[in-house]
Scaffold this motif. Structure first.
Motif, PDB file in Angstrom:
ATOM      1  N   ILE A  60      54.749  40.291  44.398  1.00 11.18           N
ATOM      2  CA  ILE A  60      53.484  40.992  44.198  1.00 11.18           C
ATOM      3  C   ILE A  60      52.373  40.248  44.920  1.00 11.18           C
ATOM      4  CG2 ILE A  60      51.789  41.783  42.491  1.00 11.18           C
ATOM      5  CD1 ILE A  60      54.207  41.714  40.476  1.00 11.18           C
ATOM      6  N   MET A  61      51.537  40.995  45.643  1.00  7.89           N
ATOM      7  CA  MET A  61      50.358  40.432  46.297  1.00  7.89           C
ATOM      8  C   MET A  61      49.124  41.151  45.796  1.00  7.89           C
ATOM      9  SD  MET A  61      49.310  40.223  50.374  1.00  7.89           S
ATOM     10  CE  MET A  61      50.611  39.078  50.805  1.00  7.89           C
ATOM     11  N   VAL A  62      48.144  40.393  45.351  1.00  7.57           N
ATOM     12  CA  VAL A  62      46.868  40.930  44.905  1.00  7.57           C
ATOM     13  C   VAL A  62      45.834  40.657  45.991  1.00  7.57           C
ATOM     14  CG1 VAL A  62      45.001  40.702  43.233  1.00  7.57           C
ATOM     15  CG2 VAL A  62      47.371  40.693  42.448  1.00  7.57           C
ATOM     16  N   GLY A  80      36.631  31.787  40.045  1.00 11.31           N
ATOM     17  CA  GLY A  80      35.371  31.975  39.336  1.00 11.31           C
ATOM     18  C   GLY A  80      35.532  32.891  38.137  1.00 11.31           C
ATOM     19  N   PRO A  81      34.423  33.404  37.585  1.00  6.82           N
ATOM     20  CA  PRO A  81      34.479  34.284  36.410  1.00  6.82           C
ATOM     21  C   PRO A  81      35.366  35.515  36.617  1.00  6.82           C
ATOM     22  CG  PRO A  81      32.237  33.563  36.797  1.00  6.82           C
ATOM     23  CD  PRO A  81      33.024  33.104  37.979  1.00  6.82           C
ATOM     24  N   ALA A  82      35.273  36.164  37.785  1.00  4.34           N
ATOM     25  CA  ALA A  82      36.118  37.338  38.048  1.00  4.34           C
ATOM     26  C   ALA A  82      37.589  36.944  38.082  1.00  4.34           C
ATOM     27  CB  ALA A  82      35.715  37.994  39.369  1.00  4.34           C
ATOM     28  N   GLY A  83      37.884  35.769  38.606  1.00  8.54           N
ATOM     29  CA  GLY A  83      39.263  35.293  38.645  1.00  8.54           C
ATOM     30  C   GLY A  83      39.826  35.035  37.264  1.00  8.54           C
ATOM     31  N   ARG A  84      38.989  34.495  36.389  1.00  9.90           N
ATOM     32  CA  ARG A  84      39.449  34.249  35.016  1.00  9.90           C
ATOM     33  C   ARG A  84      39.715  35.559  34.287  1.00  9.90           C
ATOM     34  NH1 ARG A  84      35.675  30.050  35.726  1.00  9.90           N
ATOM     35  NH2 ARG A  84      33.950  31.199  34.768  1.00  9.90           N
ATOM     36  N   LEU A  85      38.853  36.551  34.517  1.00  8.59           N
ATOM     37  CA  LEU A  85      39.101  37.865  33.917  1.00  8.59           C
ATOM     38  C   LEU A  85      40.378  38.473  34.484  1.00  8.59           C
ATOM     39  CD1 LEU A  85      36.574  40.585  33.025  1.00  8.59           C
ATOM     40  CD2 LEU A  85      38.545  41.221  34.399  1.00  8.59           C
ATOM     41  N   LEU A  86      40.600  38.327  35.779  1.00 10.21           N
ATOM     42  CA  LEU A  86      41.826  38.837  36.404  1.00 10.21           C
ATOM     43  C   LEU A  86      43.057  38.188  35.785  1.00 10.21           C
ATOM     44  CD1 LEU A  86      43.386  40.409  38.600  1.00 10.21           C
ATOM     45  CD2 LEU A  86      42.950  38.472  40.135  1.00 10.21           C
ATOM     46  N   ASP A  87      43.025  36.882  35.613  1.00 11.85           N
ATOM     47  CA  ASP A  87      44.168  36.180  35.022  1.00 11.85           C
ATOM     48  C   ASP A  87      44.493  36.735  33.640  1.00 11.85           C
ATOM     49  OD1 ASP A  87      44.345  34.568  37.238  1.00 11.85           O
ATOM     50  OD2 ASP A  87      43.459  32.798  36.298  1.00 11.85           O
ATOM     51  N   GLU A  92      47.850  40.325  30.133  1.00 12.25           N
ATOM     52  CA  GLU A  92      47.950  41.420  29.166  1.00 12.25           C
ATOM     53  C   GLU A  92      48.788  42.577  29.702  1.00 12.25           C
ATOM     54  OE1 GLU A  92      44.516  42.888  27.165  1.00 12.25           O
ATOM     55  OE2 GLU A  92      43.586  40.901  27.012  1.00 12.25           O
ATOM     56  N   ALA A  93      48.788  42.742  31.024  1.00  8.53           N
ATOM     57  CA  ALA A  93      49.560  43.830  31.640  1.00  8.53           C
ATOM     58  C   ALA A  93      51.022  43.457  31.848  1.00  8.53           C
ATOM     59  CB  ALA A  93      48.937  44.218  32.972  1.00  8.53           C
ATOM     60  N   GLY A  94      51.382  42.210  31.519  1.00  5.87           N
ATOM     61  CA  GLY A  94      52.784  41.804  31.595  1.00  5.87           C
ATOM     62  C   GLY A  94      53.193  41.130  32.888  1.00  5.87           C
ATOM     63  N   PHE A  95      52.210  40.689  33.697  1.00  3.34           N
ATOM     64  CA  PHE A  95      52.528  39.992  34.935  1.00  3.34           C
ATOM     65  C   PHE A  95      52.569  38.486  34.702  1.00  3.34           C
ATOM     66  CE2 PHE A  95      50.631  43.915  36.666  1.00  3.34           C
ATOM     67  CZ  PHE A  95      51.584  44.257  37.615  1.00  3.34           C
ATOM     68  N   ASP A  96      53.372  37.809  35.503  1.00  5.08           N
ATOM     69  CA  ASP A  96      53.394  36.347  35.516  1.00  5.08           C
ATOM     70  C   ASP A  96      52.496  35.905  36.662  1.00  5.08           C
ATOM     71  OD1 ASP A  96      53.876  33.635  35.792  1.00  5.08           O
ATOM     72  OD2 ASP A  96      56.041  33.807  35.496  1.00  5.08           O
ATOM     73  N   ARG A  97      51.301  35.420  36.332  1.00  5.88           N
ATOM     74  CA  ARG A  97      50.314  35.066  37.353  1.00  5.88           C
ATOM     75  C   ARG A  97      50.847  34.027  38.339  1.00  5.88           C
ATOM     76  NH1 ARG A  97      47.611  33.440  40.736  1.00  5.88           N
ATOM     77  NH2 ARG A  97      45.353  33.275  40.939  1.00  5.88           N
ATOM     78  N   PHE A 206      40.846  48.720  33.325  1.00  8.99           N
ATOM     79  CA  PHE A 206      41.373  47.810  34.345  1.00  8.99           C
ATOM     80  C   PHE A 206      42.801  47.389  33.997  1.00  8.99           C
ATOM     81  CE2 PHE A 206      41.288  43.285  36.085  1.00  8.99           C
ATOM     82  CZ  PHE A 206      41.529  43.668  37.399  1.00  8.99           C
ATOM     83  N   VAL A 207      43.011  47.002  32.756  1.00 10.52           N
ATOM     84  CA  VAL A 207      44.357  46.617  32.314  1.00 10.52           C
ATOM     85  C   VAL A 207      45.311  47.799  32.432  1.00 10.52           C
ATOM     86  CG1 VAL A 207      45.749  45.873  30.334  1.00 10.52           C
ATOM     87  CG2 VAL A 207      43.548  44.783  30.793  1.00 10.52           C
ATOM     88  N   ALA A 208      44.852  48.997  32.086  1.00  9.77           N
ATOM     89  CA  ALA A 208      45.691  50.192  32.199  1.00  9.77           C
ATOM     90  C   ALA A 208      46.132  50.426  33.642  1.00  9.77           C
ATOM     91  CB  ALA A 208      44.948  51.421  31.656  1.00  9.77           C
ATOM     92  N   ASP A 209      45.228  50.183  34.597  1.00  9.48           N
ATOM     93  CA  ASP A 209      45.593  50.312  36.009  1.00  9.48           C
ATOM     94  C   ASP A 209      46.660  49.302  36.387  1.00  9.48           C
ATOM     95  OD1 ASP A 209      43.776  52.350  36.391  1.00  9.48           O
ATOM     96  OD2 ASP A 209      42.239  51.069  37.276  1.00  9.48           O
TER      97      ASP A 209
END
Length: 217
Positions: A60-62, A80-87, A92-97, A206-209
């Motif tokens: 997977i590539m983000v 940064g803050p957006a990265g922490r929210l992404l993590d 929560e969506a079931g990905f292994d960061r 966002f999580v649903a996506d």
């Protein structure tokens, strides 16, 4: 439902005004070469190039838009803050960061100073800057060969899908990218979630996506 590539195929060319990645699948060599990129003028004000990070064989590539203030200072994407929210959302969506390769369509921070000249305020990259940087994204795709691309925001998606792409029409939907032998799903950038009037509602969407992206592989 599958959707074909958007935009003019000619606009998808890897040629750009200045970026010239070496012909290699070695991410270390690509990162080193990108550190000296002068393909557009963004390098003049940015602290450093912020290249992608993650496993060489990531499935997977983000892809985000560009590094922000903290990313520019630290030299790493999504710290940064957006990265922490992404993590948090990926978890929560079931990905292994730890198994995801993360990068940006543009590798330098574009900004303007506030009235006092102290705070650096994000500016959206121009089409010319996106095109100039696109060969690096193509090189990352060729090196990693991800099964799934997740675009964060319109700028990231347009870098590969063309100017006609609209998040409002296609967020959360599967997009087949035959040119890169992969599948893509686009959603909003996490910074948009942080700016949303109802942050909780925006976060859940966002999580649903991201959950939909898991099912698109």
């Amino acid at each position: 439902m599958s959707h074909g590539r958007a935009g003019n195929p000619a606009a998808m060319s890897t040629k750009a005004p200045g970026a010239d990645p070496p012909d290699t699948a070695d991410l270390g060599k690509l990162r080193s070469a990108a550190s000296g990129c002068r393909g557009c003028d963004l390098y003049r004000d940015a602290t450093q190039t912020v290249f992608g990070e993650g496993p060489r064989a990531a499935e997977i590539m983000v892809v985000g838009e560009q590094p922000g203030d903290q990313e520019d200072r630290q030299g790493a994407p999504f710290v940064g803050p957006a990265g922490r929210l992404l993590d948090r959302a990926l978890d929560e969506a079931g990905f292994d960061r730890g198994k995801i390769y993360v990068t940006n369509a543009v590798k330098h921070f574009k900004f303007e100073r506030d009235e006092r000249g102290k705070r650096r305020i994000h500016k959206t990259p121009s089409k010319t800057e996106i095109v100039a940087c696109r060969p690096w994204l193509h090189a990352e795709l060729a090196a990693v060969h991800p099964e799934l691309l997740i675009f964060l925001g319109a700028t990231a998606a347009k870098a590969l899908l063309g100017d006609d792409f609209r998040i409002t029409r296609s967020r959360g939907k599967r997009i087949d990218l035959a040119e890169f032998a992969t599948t893509a799903v686009a959603t909003v950038h996490p910074s948009a979630v942080l700016r949303a009037p109802d942050r909780d509602e925006a976060y859940q969407a966002f999580v649903a996506d991201l959950v939909a992206a898991r099912g698109a592989r």
